[in-house]
Design an enzyme around this catalytic site. Structure first.
Site, PDB file in Angstrom:
ATOM      1  N   GLU A 302      10.813  -0.989   6.432  1.00 46.39           N
ATOM      2  CA  GLU A 302       9.976  -1.317   7.593  1.00 46.39           C
ATOM      3  C   GLU A 302      10.782  -2.097   8.642  1.00 46.39           C
ATOM      4  O   GLU A 302      10.514  -2.015   9.830  1.00 46.39           O
ATOM      5  CB  GLU A 302       8.779  -2.152   7.119  1.00 46.39           C
ATOM      6  CG  GLU A 302       7.482  -1.797   7.820  1.00 46.39           C
ATOM      7  CD  GLU A 302       6.270  -2.438   7.165  1.00 46.39           C
ATOM      8  OE1 GLU A 302       5.535  -1.723   6.466  1.00 46.39           O
ATOM      9  OE2 GLU A 302       6.040  -3.651   7.352  1.00 46.39           O
ATOM     10  N   HIS A 331      17.941   8.314 -17.638  1.00 45.51           N
ATOM     11  CA  HIS A 331      17.464   9.557 -18.256  1.00 45.51           C
ATOM     12  C   HIS A 331      16.616  10.350 -17.282  1.00 45.51           C
ATOM     13  O   HIS A 331      15.800  11.170 -17.685  1.00 45.51           O
ATOM     14  CB  HIS A 331      16.685   9.216 -19.535  1.00 45.51           C
ATOM     15  CG  HIS A 331      17.543   8.525 -20.549  1.00 45.51           C
ATOM     16  ND1 HIS A 331      18.218   9.186 -21.545  1.00 45.51           N
ATOM     17  CD2 HIS A 331      17.889   7.209 -20.666  1.00 45.51           C
ATOM     18  CE1 HIS A 331      18.929   8.321 -22.254  1.00 45.51           C
ATOM     19  NE2 HIS A 331      18.744   7.113 -21.741  1.00 45.51           N
ATOM     20  N   LYS A 445      -2.384   2.749  11.325  1.00 45.66           N
ATOM     21  CA  LYS A 445      -3.595   1.910  11.240  1.00 45.66           C
ATOM     22  C   LYS A 445      -4.585   2.352  12.312  1.00 45.66           C
ATOM     23  O   LYS A 445      -5.778   2.495  12.062  1.00 45.66           O
ATOM     24  CB  LYS A 445      -3.248   0.432  11.469  1.00 45.66           C
ATOM     25  CG  LYS A 445      -2.624  -0.281  10.274  1.00 45.66           C
ATOM     26  CD  LYS A 445      -2.533  -1.789  10.539  1.00 45.66           C
ATOM     27  CE  LYS A 445      -1.810  -2.533   9.441  1.00 45.66           C
ATOM     28  NZ  LYS A 445      -1.683  -3.964   9.651  1.00 45.66           N
TER      29      LYS A 445
HETATM   30  O1  PA5 Z   1       5.047  -6.271   6.813  1.00 45.18           O
HETATM   31  C1  PA5 Z   1       4.020  -6.122   7.424  1.00 45.18           C
HETATM   32  O2  PA5 Z   1       3.820  -6.711   8.509  1.00 45.18           O
HETATM   33  C2  PA5 Z   1       2.914  -5.208   6.914  1.00 45.18           C
HETATM   34  O3  PA5 Z   1       3.262  -4.585   5.733  1.00 45.18           O
HETATM   35  C3  PA5 Z   1       1.652  -6.038   6.678  1.00 45.18           C
HETATM   36  O4  PA5 Z   1       1.920  -7.038   5.745  1.00 45.18           O
HETATM   37  C4  PA5 Z   1       0.511  -5.165   6.184  1.00 45.18           C
HETATM   38  O5  PA5 Z   1       0.281  -4.110   7.079  1.00 45.18           O
HETATM   39  C5  PA5 Z   1      -0.772  -5.983   6.013  1.00 45.18           C
HETATM   40  O6  PA5 Z   1      -1.116  -6.628   7.224  1.00 45.18           O
HETATM   41  P1  PA5 Z   1      -2.094  -7.857   7.248  1.00 45.18           P
HETATM   42  O7  PA5 Z   1      -1.444  -8.985   6.558  1.00 45.18           O
HETATM   43  O8  PA5 Z   1      -2.348  -8.152   8.683  1.00 45.18           O
HETATM   44  O9  PA5 Z   1      -3.354  -7.428   6.535  1.00 45.18           O
END
Ligand code: PA5
Length: 475
Positions: A302, A331, A445
């Site tokens: 990410e 394996h 989202k």
């Molecule tokens: O790294 C990130 O920003 C995302 O993976 C968020 O943690 C995830 O989308 C969850 O978001 P939130 O904490 O607003 O519910």
């Protein structure tokens, strides 16, 4: 654990990059000249991180988490004590950066069958992290917990994540129907002011809440209350975890590759990425480290998977993280790593000393294939297989390096987490991208909001209708 300089040194996490070099890998490895040619970009990345550390506006507040949480840690420890006294079950509701850290730390530092242990042998309540909206999983969680004896830690920075908020709506409704005071079963971990959970807390009359600082994004939040509260509930020494992170931070002060393990890893991966190694395999030789691969996968993918440079130029960068487990995947996937395309870097995570040795008894004396194992220990076997796999990959000219934890505990795990976070920040700076945003996640989202009819997403709804599956391509 009382940390002396000697103990710190003994427990220092190290990186061995022998098997990335041409000396051991031949022409497939990197020469000292190649590595040296990247000293300048590494130095610039180091300077960028050093200059911007702690800056909330750049989402770099996470660098200060090992140092600025004394009051928060005290509150977390008191809350965790209370939770352990009152509840039999502790359920984290969260996803992505709000779930992967708690799952990883639970797996790393608790008994591998923690929930199956009798209460007397557990340090805290039974523990679950619900990071999906699979309806079967929701129903089956409710089959194994008693909601009246459960504390739900709702973790969401935004309070607007459909998955987490769906789970919240379900448990709040069930608690109400069960005649419980809903707020007594909740702990929120969220943004200080902007998140919806702040509003919900007010409506419920004040839910116990912890703050996820402005400058700490989800995937960099494990050392904030996101990870520290669940860990403390489980009896994990969170102060030691933070001390481990601070120690790694200290070990990464230098801009010299030979003296900064995170900068070294970032540089090696950067060289490899530019050399077409688009896959990064994480291969821990420890079941306790299995979920560090999931946590790292989010951090690396990410953060680095971006299509625009900081100066607005188009790019498509990043490296696909692959999760594997030693020895299990020897394996399964190692055949591909050894003989498949030259498109990978394998990161071994090795443990110097396991907390169990487990002797292998003698037996089957007439069967040499089996009898040679007797008299050794399982620890010897797993360590030998770790070494042997690194050797085999190297013989086949495959890039690999090894990060070793002398033993697995809070101090070494804290070091490892901070090493990976710094490595990611350095690599992002080298790639000249915004390491700390996630526009690709936001797009998904928003499309979900549109599909479920959230007001304000009508245009997207129309676009999605146009993107419905075409029956002409249905086989
Ligand atoms: O790294 C990130 O920003 C995302 O993976 C968020 O943690 C995830 O989308 C969850 O978001 P939130 O904490 O607003 O519910």
């Amino acid at each position: 654990m009382r940390l002396t300089d000697e103990i710190r040194k003994k427990l220092r996490v190290t990186v061995d990059y022998t098997n990335m070099t041409d000396k051991y890998l031949g022409e497939k490895g990197y020469s000292q000249k190649t590595i040296d040619a990247h000293k300048k970009i590494a130095k610039a990345a180091h300077a960028y991180v050093a200059e911007n550390r702690g800056k909330d506006e750049l989402f770099m507040g996470w660098t200060e988490l090992p140092y600025n949480q004394d009051a928060i840690v005290a509150d977390i420890l008191a809350t965790a004590k209370d939770v352990r006294k009152k509840f039999d079950y502790f359920v984290v509701l969260g996803i992505g950066g709000s779930a992967l850290g708690p799952i990883m730390a639970f797996n790393a530092l608790c008994h591998l069958h923690y929930n199956d242990l009798p209460k007397s042998k557990r340090k805290g309540p039974k523990f679950y992290v619900e990071d999906n909206v699979d309806p079967v999983r929701m129903k089956e969680l409710l089959d194994v917990i008693d909601i009246k004896k459960t504390c739900f830690n709702v973790i969401s920075k935004s309070g607007a994540t459909s998955e987490t908020m769906t789970q919240y709506l379900i448990v709040a409704d069930l608690l109400k129907k069960a005649g419980e005071n809903v707020k007594d079963h909740l702990i929120f971990t969220t943004d200080a002011s902007r998140g919806n959970l702040v509003k919900i807390s007010k409506e419920l009359g004040g839910v116990k809440s912890f703050v996820l600082g402005d400058g700490v994004g989800g995937r960099f939040s494990e050392l904030s209350p996101v990870g520290l509260l669940p860990a403390a509930v489980l009896g994990i020494d969170i102060k030691l975890l933070l001390k481990g992170a601070a120690y790694m931070d200290k070990l990464c002060k230098s801009a010299d590759l030979k003296k900064n393990p995170a900068l070294l890893c970032a540089t090696l991966q950067y060289i490899a990425m530019n050399d077409g190694k688009n896959i990064g395999v994480m291969l821990p030789y420890s079941d306790n480290l299995k979920y560090i691969s999931d946590w790292y996968a989010q951090l690396w993918a990410e953060s680095l998977g971006k299509n625009e440079t900081l100066d607005g130029k188009p790019c498509n960068v990043g490296q696909t993280p692959v999760k594997a487990l030693g020895v299990t995947d020897q394996h399964s996937q190692v055949q591909l790593y050894t003989e498949g395309p030259f498109d990978k870097v394998v990161t071994f995570l090795s443990v110097g000393g396991y907390k169990e040795k487990f002797p292998i008894p003698h037996g089957c004396e007439g069967i040499p294939d089996v009898s040679f194992l007797g008299g050794h220990t399982m620890e010897e076997l797993i360590r030998a297989e770790n070494r042997a796999t690194a050797f085999a990959l190297t013989k086949a000219g495959r890039l690999n390096y090894t990060i070793t934890l002398p033993e697995l505990n809070e101090f070494t795990l804290g070091q490892l987490l901070f090493l990976f976070e710094l490595q990611t920040a350095y690599a992002g700076a080298m790639l000249n991208i915004n390491t700390f945003n996630q526009p690709g996640v936001e797009a998904g989202k928003k499309a979900t909001f549109a599909l479920l009819g959230k007001p304000g997403y009508e245009e997207q709804q129309k676009a999605l209708a146009g993107a419905a599956p075409d029956p002409a391509y249905l086989v």
